[in-house]
Write a protein that holds these residues in place. Structure first.
Motif, short mmCIF file in Angstrom:
data_model
loop_
_atom_site.label_atom_id
_atom_site.label_comp_id
_atom_site.label_asym_id
_atom_site.label_seq_id
_atom_site.Cartn_x
_atom_site.Cartn_y
_atom_site.Cartn_z
N UNK A 577 -8.33 11.00 7.97
CA UNK A 577 -7.16 11.29 8.67
C UNK A 577 -6.93 10.90 10.17
N UNK A 578 -8.40 10.42 10.82
CA UNK A 578 -8.30 10.01 12.17
C UNK A 578 -8.11 8.41 12.26
N UNK A 579 -7.81 7.81 11.03
CA UNK A 579 -7.85 6.44 10.96
C UNK A 579 -6.52 5.76 11.12
N UNK A 580 -6.03 5.11 11.68
CA UNK A 580 -4.63 4.17 11.69
C UNK A 580 -5.16 2.68 10.97
N UNK A 581 -4.15 2.80 9.73
CA UNK A 581 -4.25 1.43 9.05
C UNK A 581 -3.36 0.67 9.80
N UNK A 582 -3.94 -0.47 10.43
CA UNK A 582 -3.40 -1.38 11.18
C UNK A 582 -2.85 -2.69 10.31
N UNK A 583 -3.70 -3.07 9.49
CA UNK A 583 -3.29 -4.21 8.45
C UNK A 583 -3.99 -3.95 7.13
N UNK A 584 -3.09 -4.66 6.28
CA UNK A 584 -4.01 -4.61 4.85
C UNK A 584 -3.83 -5.76 4.09
N UNK A 585 -4.80 -6.39 3.59
CA UNK A 585 -4.55 -7.76 2.67
C UNK A 585 -5.36 -7.59 1.55
N UNK A 586 -4.68 -7.74 0.22
CA UNK A 586 -5.35 -7.92 -1.10
C UNK A 586 -5.34 -9.16 -1.23
N UNK A 609 -17.85 -10.80 -3.33
CA UNK A 609 -18.02 -9.63 -4.36
C UNK A 609 -17.74 -10.22 -5.90
N UNK A 610 -17.83 -9.21 -6.66
CA UNK A 610 -17.65 -9.63 -8.08
C UNK A 610 -16.19 -10.12 -8.17
N UNK A 611 -15.17 -9.31 -7.73
CA UNK A 611 -13.83 -9.63 -7.74
C UNK A 611 -13.17 -9.59 -6.50
N UNK A 612 -12.01 -9.97 -6.21
CA UNK A 612 -11.40 -10.00 -5.02
C UNK A 612 -11.31 -8.40 -4.43
N UNK A 613 -11.19 -8.50 -3.03
CA UNK A 613 -11.51 -7.33 -2.45
C UNK A 613 -10.18 -6.92 -1.73
N UNK A 614 -9.86 -5.84 -1.24
CA UNK A 614 -8.83 -5.46 -0.22
C UNK A 614 -9.41 -5.09 1.08
N UNK A 615 -9.04 -6.06 2.12
CA UNK A 615 -9.50 -5.84 3.47
C UNK A 615 -8.59 -5.19 4.34
N UNK A 616 -8.78 -4.06 4.98
CA UNK A 616 -8.10 -3.14 5.79
C UNK A 616 -8.56 -3.36 7.09
N UNK A 617 -7.58 -3.52 8.20
CA UNK A 617 -8.11 -3.49 9.61
C UNK A 617 -7.63 -2.14 10.16
N UNK A 618 -8.48 -1.56 10.94
CA UNK A 618 -8.42 -0.13 10.98
C UNK A 618 -8.70 0.24 12.42
N UNK A 619 -8.09 1.27 13.08
CA UNK A 619 -8.58 1.66 14.51
C UNK A 619 -8.59 3.27 14.49
N UNK A 620 -9.28 3.72 15.39
CA UNK A 620 -9.32 5.40 15.67
C UNK A 620 -8.27 6.04 16.18
N UNK A 631 -10.63 4.86 20.60
CA UNK A 631 -9.92 3.89 19.86
C UNK A 631 -10.51 2.63 19.41
N UNK A 632 -11.91 2.95 18.69
CA UNK A 632 -12.64 1.87 18.24
C UNK A 632 -12.07 1.07 16.90
N UNK A 633 -12.29 -0.12 16.67
CA UNK A 633 -12.04 -0.81 15.46
C UNK A 633 -12.94 -0.99 14.45
N UNK A 634 -12.29 -1.24 13.18
CA UNK A 634 -13.24 -1.48 12.11
C UNK A 634 -12.52 -2.53 11.15
N UNK A 635 -13.04 -3.31 10.31
CA UNK A 635 -12.66 -3.93 9.21
C UNK A 635 -13.28 -3.25 8.06
N UNK A 636 -12.48 -2.94 6.98
CA UNK A 636 -13.07 -2.39 5.70
C UNK A 636 -12.68 -3.24 4.48
N UNK A 637 -13.86 -3.38 3.77
CA UNK A 637 -13.92 -3.94 2.54
C UNK A 637 -13.78 -2.79 1.60
#
Length: 715
Positions: A577-586, A609-620, A631-637
Motif C-alpha cells: 500500500x506504500x508503493x507507487x506503481x510508476x510503470x509496468x511492462x509485460x 527466467x523460465x518464462x517471460x516476466x512482468x517488470x514493474x518500476x516502483x517508488x515509495x 521516496x526510494x525506487x525499485x524495479x520488480x521482477x
C-alpha cells in the motif's frame, strides 16, 4: 528464537565474593593505579591529548552554565530529555577533567549536580510520557534511558568519590543511587531479567553501581539475575544474545548499541573480580563481538542497516570507541584495531585509551582487513547467519551481504534471503532500515513511526522474494522466531565467492533457495554479481522479486510503459500500500536488462527466467499522509502465476562519467544472451556471453565439493 535451555556459567563455580576491603576509587575505566600514566599520556600521545582536550573543553563549558535538573516531562528529543542527557555527559566529562587536571572545581560540579538529583529523585513519579509497550523510567520516557544515565553517572561518581565528603556521599548514595538500584531491580523487574538490549543496559547499570557502592548483593543479581540462578542476568545475556562468532541477534545497529554496557560492565568485573576472567568467557566472546561489529560495516564505516537501523551510524560511534579501546588494551586483540582507532580520531581518556594512543604513536597500527565470511547467528550458532562477500581494496570495494539470520526479536524485519550490494563507497541495492526520526520530538515524538511496521519491516521493502503480496510469516514475530534459514553453502574457488541459503518456513508450502556470487572473469575490472533465486511450491502463487536501488534509470531493454497522469498503489497491505506503481511492462521475451547510473558508475542488471516476466518500476510514498517515507525506487521482477519459479540476474559494474569534463566511458554493458538452461531442486544451469566469450554457470545444490562452477565455452 531458540534460547539455550541451560545457561552454563562456568565462571560462577569460582568464588563469587566481591572484594569487600577498602575500595579504591576510581576503579572502572580510569583506575587509580594508572592515573599518573594517563595524565602523562595526555601530554605525550597526540590521540589521547586531543581526546582529553575535547573533554576538558566540554567540561569547561559545563562550568559556565547553571546546573539544571528539571522535572522530567518530555519524550525523546524534548527539552527535559535532552537536559538530562546533557547532565550525564557533563558529569562524566567533569569527572575525567578532575582526575587529569586535579582541579577540584570539576569535582565540585559533579557533587553539586548529584546532590541536586538526590534532593528530587525520590519525589519524581514515573515519567508522564512513558513509551507504550516499554517499561517507563523516572528520568526518561523509558527505563532504558534511565539505565544509560546511570551507566555514565556512576563512572563519574567513581572518579570524584574521594573529593566528596562522607556526608555528601551518604546523601548521594542513599537518596539517589540506592533508590535507583531498587527502581531498576524491583520496579523494572521484568526488564532487569529480560534477554534483550534493554536488559543488558539494566544489569550493567546495577552491577557497576553495586561495585562502586560496595553492594555485593546487587552485583550478584546483575551477573546471575534476580533469583541468582543464572537463568537471566549479564552472563545469560552473553550466552543467549550472541552467537559463537560474536553476532548479536538484533542486528548490527543494535549490536553497536548493546556493546557499550557489555564492555563497560566487563571492565568493571575484570577490575573488581579478576578471578572471574570475564574477558576469557565463551572463548573470548566479547572481543569476537567487537571484531564482528567492525566486520558488519561497509568500508565507509556505516553499519549494514538490516533490521531496525538508523542508516547514518558508523564505527565512529562512542560504543565502538569504548569497545575497540578495551578490546586492544584488555583483551589483547589484534593491532589492526588501531587502524580503526585512527579513523575514529578519539580514544577514551582511560587506561585502555592510553594503551591505544601509545601504540598508535609507536607505529604499531596495521591496516584493518575486511574479510569474506559466514557469521553464525543464535546462542549455539545454529540459527542461520549472515553471508558477507567482499572483493577489492578498502578504497573501492564490492561487498555483497545475504541475510539468512534469525528474526532478531522485535527489531527484526521479515526479510529472509534479502541481499545488500555495495560498490564504489555507496549502496547499489540497499536496505531501507528503520522508519524513525530518532529523538526528533516534532516527528511523532522521536518514536518509531507507524510506517516502520507497515513498510520498513515488510518483506516487499527488501531485496527478496514476496509470495502472493504477503510478508514472510504474515509479519508475525512470534511465528518468525520459531524458525531460521539454513545455510546451504559458503565458499570460494578461483573464479568466484558464493553464498547459498534456504528458507522453508516463511510461506506455507513454499521453499525459497537463493544462491548469490561475485564472479571473476578475465575481461572484467569488477566482478559480476550473479544471483539465482529458486522458488518451489506444489501450488500456484504470484512471485515478486524487487531490487531497491540507488541512482538513476539510464537504459532498459524495453521502453517502460509509464503512468504519467495518475499513480496507484501497488497493493493494499503488507507494505504494497506504500508503493507507487510508476510503470509496468509485460515482456514478450524471457530476458532483459535495466541500467542504472550511481555515483558516476553504471550498473546493468540482466535478468532471465523460465518464462517471460512482468517488470514493474516502483517508488515509495503511497498512503503516507505525514510524508514520512523516503521516496526510494525499485524495479520488480514479477511472475503472476507459477508453481516453480527461478529468477536469474547478473549485475555488471562498468564505465564511468566525468561531469567536470563531460566525458562518458563504457556506458553499455558487455554482457549479453543471458539464458536459464534448466533449474530444479537439484541445481541450475545458466549461460551468457561476455566480451565475445560464452560461459556456462552451474549450481549443484547436492554436491558441496562442486557446488558451483563456471565453464568458458569459447566464442
Amino acid at each position: 528464537m531458540n534460547y539455550l535451555k541451560k545457561v552454563v556459567i562456568v565462571l560462577l563455580c569460582l568464588s563469587f565474593k566481591v572484594n569487600t576491603h577498602a575500595q579504591q576509587h576510581p576503579n572502572i575505566m580510569l583506575t587509580k593505579a594508572n592515573i599518573d600514566a594517563v595524565r602523562k599520556g595526555t601530554e605525550t600521545y597526540p590521540l589521547l591529548k586531543e581526546s582529553y582536550s575535547d573533554i576538558k573543553q566540554q567540561a569547561d563549558i559545563a562550568l559556565t552554565q547553571a546546573i539544571s535538573v528539571p522535572l522530567p516531562a518530555d519524550g525523546g528529543g524534548g527539552v527535559t530529555h535532552e537536559q538530562h542527557k546533557k547532565n550525564y555527559n557533563n558529569i562524566l566529562n567533569c569527572a575525567v577533567a578532575y582526575q587529569i587536571s586535579g582541579d577540584v572545581k570539576y569535582a565540585n560540579y559533579v557533587k553539586d549536580m548529584l546532590l541536586n538529583y538526590a534532593s528530587q529523585y525520590k519525589k519524581w513519579p514515573l515519567h508522564p510520557k512513558a513509551k507504550q509497550n516499554h517499561q517507563g523510567g523516572k528520568i526518561f520516557w523509558q527505563a532504558l534511558n534511565d539505565c544509560v544515565w546511570q551507566v555514565y553517572v556512576i563512572q563519574g561518581y567513581d572518579m570524584v568519590y574521594d573529593a566528596i565528603s562522607s556526608k555528601d556521599r551518604s546523601t548521594i548514595e542513599n537518596q539517589l543511587f540506592v533508590p535507583i538500584l531498587k527502581f531498576l531491580t524491583e520496579d523494572c523487574y521484568t526488564t532487569f531479567n529480560k534477554i534483550h538490549n534493554h536488559g543488558t543496559w539494566n544489569v550493567a547499570a546495577v552491577g557497576m553501581t553495586g561495585y562502586v557502592l560496595n553492594k555485593p548483593n546487587y552485583v550478584e543479581m546483575a551477573l546471575k539475575g534476580s533469583k541468582k540462578d543464572g537463568k537471566s542476568g549479564y552472563l545469560a545475556q552473553i550466552n543467549q544474545l550472541f552467537s559463537p562468532d560474536g553476532y548479536y541477534m538484533e542486528g548490527p545497529y543494535y549490536q553497536r548499541y548493546a556493546l557499550l554496557p557489555f564492555v563497560l560492565f566487563a571492565k568493571a568485573i575484570n577490575n573488581y573480580q579478576p578471578n572471574l576472567k570475564i574477558f576469557d568467557y565463551r572463548d573470548k566472546l566479547l572481543v569476537k563481538a567487537i571484531n564482528t561489529s567492525l566486520q558488519l560495516t561497509y568500508t565507509d564505516g556505516t553499519f549494514f542497516p538490516i533490521n531496525d537501523a538508523i542508516k547514518d551510524k558508523t564505527y565512529e560511534t562512542i560504543e565502538l570507541v569504548y569497545g575497540l579501546d578495551l578490546a586492544y588494551a584488555d583483551i589483547k586483540a589484534e593491532p589492526f584495531l588501531l587502524d580503526i582507532a585512527q579513523r575514529q580520531k578519539k580514544v577514551i581518556v582511560s587506561d585502555a585509551g592510553l594503551a591505544v594512543a601509545k601504540a598508535i604513536s609507536e607505529g604499531k597500527s596495521q591496516p584493518f582487513n575486511y574479510v569474506s565470511q559466514w557469521i553464525k547467528d543464535g546462542g549455539k550458532g545454529d540459527e542461520g547467519g549472515l553471508g558477507i562477500i567482499r572483493s577489492g581494496s578498502n578504497e573501492d570495494q564490492q561487498c555483497l551481504l545475504m541475510k539468512a539470520a534469525s528474526q532478531g526479536m522485535g527489531h527484526g524485519h521479515f526479510d529472509r534471503l534479502n541481499i545488500l550490494y555495495y560498490d564504489n563507497n555507496t549502496e547499489i541495492f540497499f536496505d531501507y532500515g528503520a522508519s524513525r526520526f530518532i529523538n526528533i520530538e516534532s516527528k511523532r515524538g522521536g518514536h518509531y513511526l507507524p510506517e516502520n511496521d507497515s513498510w520498513a519491516k515488510q518483506t516487499v521493502a527488501h531485496n527478496t522474494v514476496v509470495v502472493d503480496q504477503k510478508s514472510q510469516y504474515q509479519a508475525k514475530v512470534s511465528e518468525a522466531e520459531k524458525h531460521s534459514p539454513n545455510l546451504i553453502y559458503f565458499g570460494k574457488n578461483n573464479q568466484m565467492q558464493i553464498v547459498s541459503a534456504e528458507e522453508t518456513n516463511a510461506y506455507d508450502g513454499v521453499n525459497l533457495l537463493r544462491t548469490s556470487a561475485l564472479v571473476k572473469l578475465p575481461h572484467t575490472k569488477k566482478e559480476l554479481l550473479l544471483d539465482v533465486f529458486f522458488v518451489n511450491s506444489n501450488e500456484e502463487h504470484q512471485y515478486d522479486l524487487p531490487f531497491w536501488y540507488k541512482g538513476h534509470l539510464i537504459d532498459a531493454s524495453f521502453k517502460p510503459k509509464v503512468f504519467t497522469a495518475e499513480l496507484k498503489p501497488l497493493g493494499q497491505e503488507y507494505g504494497y500500500q506504500h508503493i507507487w506503481l510508476n510503470a509496468e511492462n509485460k515482456l514478450d521475451t524471457r530476458s532483459g536488462y535495466i541500467s542504472i547510473l550511481n555515483n558516476k558508475r553504471f550498473y546493468t542488471t540482466h535478468f532471465t527466467s523460465e518464462s517471460p516476466l512482468t517488470v514493474k518500476m516502483l517508488s515509495i510514498g503511497a498512503n503516507d499522509p505525514e510524508m514520512s517515507l523516503i521516496a526510494d525506487k525499485s524495479f520488480m521482477l514479477s511472475q503472476p502465476k507459477a508453481k516453480t519459479q527461478t529468477f536469474v540476474t547478473v549485475t555488471e559494474t562498468h564505465g564511468n562519467i566525468d561531469p567536470i569534463n563531460e566525458t562518458v566511458d563504457a556506458a553499455f554493458s558487455k554482457l549479453s544472451d543471458l539464458k536459464l538452461l534448466n533449474s530444479n531442486k537439484n541445481g541450475a544451469e545458466v549461460s551468457f556471453k561476455y566480451a565475445g566469450k560464452s560461459y556456462t554457470y552451474k549450481i549443484n545444490y547436492t554436491d558441496q565439493k562442486r557446488f558451483t562452477e563456471l565453464v568458458e565455452n569459447g566464442n
